[in-house]
Design a protein around this motif. Structure first.
Motif, PDB file in Angstrom:
ATOM      1  N   THR A 198      13.279 105.642 137.959  1.00  0.00           N
ATOM      2  CA  THR A 198      13.655 104.251 138.173  1.00  0.00           C
ATOM      3  C   THR A 198      14.398 103.728 136.949  1.00  0.00           C
ATOM      4  O   THR A 198      13.980 103.973 135.818  1.00  0.00           O
ATOM      5  CB  THR A 198      12.415 103.378 138.435  1.00  0.00           C
ATOM      6  OG1 THR A 198      11.530 103.456 137.318  1.00  0.00           O
ATOM      7  CG2 THR A 198      11.690 103.838 139.684  1.00  0.00           C
ATOM      8  N   THR A 199      15.486 103.017 137.169  1.00  0.00           N
ATOM      9  CA  THR A 199      16.273 102.459 136.085  1.00  0.00           C
ATOM     10  C   THR A 199      17.097 101.290 136.601  1.00  0.00           C
ATOM     11  O   THR A 199      17.581 101.307 137.742  1.00  0.00           O
ATOM     12  CB  THR A 199      17.215 103.517 135.470  1.00  0.00           C
ATOM     13  OG1 THR A 199      18.080 102.885 134.526  1.00  0.00           O
ATOM     14  CG2 THR A 199      18.053 104.198 136.517  1.00  0.00           C
ATOM     15  N   VAL A 200      17.264 100.282 135.749  1.00  0.00           N
ATOM     16  CA  VAL A 200      18.089  99.135 136.125  1.00  0.00           C
ATOM     17  C   VAL A 200      19.564  99.484 136.082  1.00  0.00           C
ATOM     18  O   VAL A 200      20.404  98.679 136.488  1.00  0.00           O
ATOM     19  CB  VAL A 200      17.799  97.931 135.199  1.00  0.00           C
ATOM     20  CG1 VAL A 200      16.385  97.434 135.394  1.00  0.00           C
ATOM     21  CG2 VAL A 200      18.036  98.299 133.729  1.00  0.00           C
ATOM     22  N   ALA A 201      19.913 100.688 135.601  1.00  0.00           N
ATOM     23  CA  ALA A 201      21.311 101.119 135.643  1.00  0.00           C
ATOM     24  C   ALA A 201      21.761 101.380 137.078  1.00  0.00           C
ATOM     25  O   ALA A 201      22.960 101.370 137.360  1.00  0.00           O
ATOM     26  CB  ALA A 201      21.497 102.376 134.794  1.00  0.00           C
ATOM     27  N   MET A 202      20.831 101.621 137.972  1.00  0.00           N
ATOM     28  CA  MET A 202      21.151 101.798 139.395  1.00  0.00           C
ATOM     29  C   MET A 202      21.078 100.442 140.081  1.00  0.00           C
ATOM     30  O   MET A 202      20.069  99.755 139.986  1.00  0.00           O
ATOM     31  CB  MET A 202      20.159 102.780 140.034  1.00  0.00           C
ATOM     32  CG  MET A 202      20.380 103.005 141.525  1.00  0.00           C
ATOM     33  SD  MET A 202      21.961 103.758 141.904  1.00  0.00           S
ATOM     34  CE  MET A 202      21.770 105.345 141.084  1.00  0.00           C
ATOM     35  N   ALA A 203      22.164 100.079 140.749  1.00  0.00           N
ATOM     36  CA  ALA A 203      22.219  98.781 141.411  1.00  0.00           C
ATOM     37  C   ALA A 203      21.181  98.700 142.525  1.00  0.00           C
ATOM     38  O   ALA A 203      20.933  99.684 143.237  1.00  0.00           O
ATOM     39  CB  ALA A 203      23.613  98.534 141.971  1.00  0.00           C
ATOM     40  N   ALA A 204      20.556  97.546 142.666  1.00  0.00           N
ATOM     41  CA  ALA A 204      19.578  97.345 143.739  1.00  0.00           C
ATOM     42  C   ALA A 204      20.269  97.527 145.090  1.00  0.00           C
ATOM     43  O   ALA A 204      21.411  97.120 145.292  1.00  0.00           O
ATOM     44  CB  ALA A 204      18.959  95.956 143.640  1.00  0.00           C
ATOM     45  N   GLY A 205      19.566  98.157 146.021  1.00  0.00           N
ATOM     46  CA  GLY A 205      20.131  98.410 147.342  1.00  0.00           C
ATOM     47  C   GLY A 205      20.825  99.745 147.449  1.00  0.00           C
ATOM     48  O   GLY A 205      21.311 100.110 148.527  1.00  0.00           O
ATOM     49  N   THR A 206      20.915 100.485 146.333  1.00  0.00           N
ATOM     50  CA  THR A 206      21.537 101.807 146.333  1.00  0.00           C
ATOM     51  C   THR A 206      20.633 102.798 145.616  1.00  0.00           C
ATOM     52  O   THR A 206      19.690 102.420 144.919  1.00  0.00           O
ATOM     53  CB  THR A 206      22.914 101.793 145.648  1.00  0.00           C
ATOM     54  OG1 THR A 206      22.740 101.428 144.271  1.00  0.00           O
ATOM     55  CG2 THR A 206      23.846 100.797 146.318  1.00  0.00           C
ATOM     56  N   ALA A 207      20.938 104.079 145.796  1.00  0.00           N
ATOM     57  CA  ALA A 207      20.179 105.134 145.128  1.00  0.00           C
ATOM     58  C   ALA A 207      21.087 106.349 145.002  1.00  0.00           C
ATOM     59  O   ALA A 207      22.117 106.447 145.667  1.00  0.00           O
ATOM     60  CB  ALA A 207      18.910 105.478 145.900  1.00  0.00           C
ATOM     61  N   LEU A 208      20.704 107.267 144.122  1.00  0.00           N
ATOM     62  CA  LEU A 208      21.450 108.524 143.952  1.00  0.00           C
ATOM     63  C   LEU A 208      20.472 109.673 144.061  1.00  0.00           C
ATOM     64  O   LEU A 208      19.496 109.755 143.323  1.00  0.00           O
ATOM     65  CB  LEU A 208      22.153 108.557 142.589  1.00  0.00           C
ATOM     66  CG  LEU A 208      22.948 109.835 142.298  1.00  0.00           C
ATOM     67  CD1 LEU A 208      24.110 109.975 143.287  1.00  0.00           C
ATOM     68  CD2 LEU A 208      23.466 109.841 140.864  1.00  0.00           C
TER      69      LEU A 208
END
Length: 439
Positions: free
Chosen positions: A369-379
């Motif tokens: 989990t990281t705030v570098a990933m935009a909410a609503g998306t995942a990789l």
């Protein structure tokens, strides 16, 4: 009672009188040894032989112990410190932050800050009056801690009593795990060239696999050609600095706080964002901005929960023949997944909130989990198979007074920088997920 009466007899004469090692007091070890040797050599000795032999063994052991003690004493007296090693004060070495051995007892530094504090370059810089600049290069993994912000002075930040570590500073250490998912290598130059695989069953580019059963004597099918794209880029520099007065720089504990809390941690924090979102030109190459990565989004009107969406995206990655190992989520999306419940109010991901501190996993994937990933998306993807983090220069700490009017203000610049870039050589190993909008 006389001393003679306290001595234990070692035998008896023919007339029944007890035999003592010597007369008149407690014998020395040498006297006991000589008396025992005389009795053992006496052919007319008719006392208790077993007791005599037991006593001989005891004296032998005592003499050997005395010899060992003397050898240890002589070795200790002959021991000397190596040249340049300062003598301990008050019989004990100071136990200052950054100067203690690590958890395995090794004396070398275990963090960038400790290595910088102990470096010969800093020692020489202080001896020269802290003029000019110094640089120390580190390429090993580092620890991170936080420290107060702003220019530190001895007036605004007075020396404090030593305190047992455990108080969290004003900013917590967020986990930096995105870069740790990648394969990591060291670059020998400033220009990075690599081949990006653009062939495969998902892209439809190239005759990726024509393997078939062939009859005896028949012509074998040819696969390929495999399609690659040559990518040329440069390693990017990530850097920032803080000011610190000469007086504060002379305090190793404060200096360590600066290096750990504001500089080294800040570089790692920025690097995580570059790994995901770098534009690939003026910044590092981010995975999400790389052409050719897979995408998955539930269909229009889908009501799939986020945990179901992640499972379907995993299937898409497996169809691309690159089994995923991890998924990166925004903390808000991971919260929705962990709080997802069935019709009976039972959590689907964890059976009890007491298990929330366990390793985070979903559908067999490691969760980051990281705030570098935009909410609503995942990789989601096979990170080690799909990308490599190339580093030319590890974390480098520089210190100088050659900035603006810092020299006359007795102020130093402490700067940290690193050079790295990401080679996304197999885009098909990744799938970008877009979750369905909440209804």
């Amino acid at each position: 009672m006389s001393n003679f009466a306290k001595i234990r007899p070692i035998g008896r004469r023919k007339d029944g009188r007890p035999i003592y090692p010597i007369k008149g007091g407690a014998p020395t070890l040498i006297e006991q040894r000589d008396e025992l040797v005389r009795l053992l050599q006496d052919p007319d000795f008719d006392g208790d032989v077993a007791e005599l032999l037991q006593r001989a063994d005891q004296v032998t052991a005592q003499i050997e112990q005395a010899q060992q003690r003397d050898a240890r004493l002589r070795a200790l007296q002959a021991a000397q410190l190596p040249a340049g090693d300062p003598q301990p004060q008050g019989g004990q070495r100071r136990n200052e932050p950054g100067m203690q051995p690590d958890d395995q007892g090794r004396q070398h530094p275990v963090s960038v800050a400790e290595a910088f504090v102990r470096s010969k370059a800093l020692e020489a810089y202080k001896a020269g009056g802290m003029r000019g600049k110094i640089g120390v290069d580190f390429s090993q993994p580092i620890e991170t801690r936080d420290a107060p912000a702003g220019t530190t002075t001895t007036a605004t930040y007075p020396l404090q009593n030593t305190r047992v570590p455990g108080v969290i500073a004003e900013n917590p250490d967020y986990p930096l795990l995105v870069a740790d998912l990648l394969d990591q290598q060291t670059s020998d130059g400033t220009t990075l060239e690599y081949l990006r695989d653009i062939s495969g069953p998902v892209t439809g580019v190239g005759t990726w696999n024509k393997a078939a059963v062939v009859a005896e004597g028949a012509t074998k099918p040819m696969s390929g050609p495999f399609e690659f794209e040559l990518i040329t880029t440069t390693l990017k520099t990530v850097a920032h600095w803080v000011p610190i007065t000469r007086q504060a720089a002379d305090d190793n504990s404060q200096l360590m706080g600066y290096i750990n809390g504001r500089l080294t941690y800040g570089l790692m924090y920025k690097r995580d964002r570059e790994v995901l979102n770098g534009n690939g030109t003026t910044e590092m190459q981010g995975i999400l901005t790389t052409p050719g990565i897979g995408t998955y989004q539930p269909g229009v009107g889908s009501t799939d929960a986020k945990l179901i969406t992640v499972r379907k995206a995993r299937t898409q990655a497996e169809l691309a023949l690159y089994p995923p190992d991890s998924v990166i989520l925004n903390p808000m999306d991971w919260q929705d997944i962990e709080l997802d419940t069935d019709d009976n109010g039972q959590f689907r991901v964890i059976t009890s909130v007491q298990d929330a501190g366990a390793a985070m996993r979903l559908w067999g994937l490691r969760v980051v989990t990281t705030v570098a990933m935009a909410a609503g998306t995942a990789l989601l993807g096979g990170f080690r198979a799909g990308a490599t983090l190339w580093t030319r220069q590890g974390v480098t700490i520089l210190m100088s007074d050659s900035h603006a009017n810092f020299f006359v203000e007795n102020t130093l610049v402490v700067l940290a920088e690193m050079r790295a870039n990401v080679a996304v050589h197999t885009p098909a190993a990744f799938v970008e997920i877009t979750f369905a909008a909440a209804t």
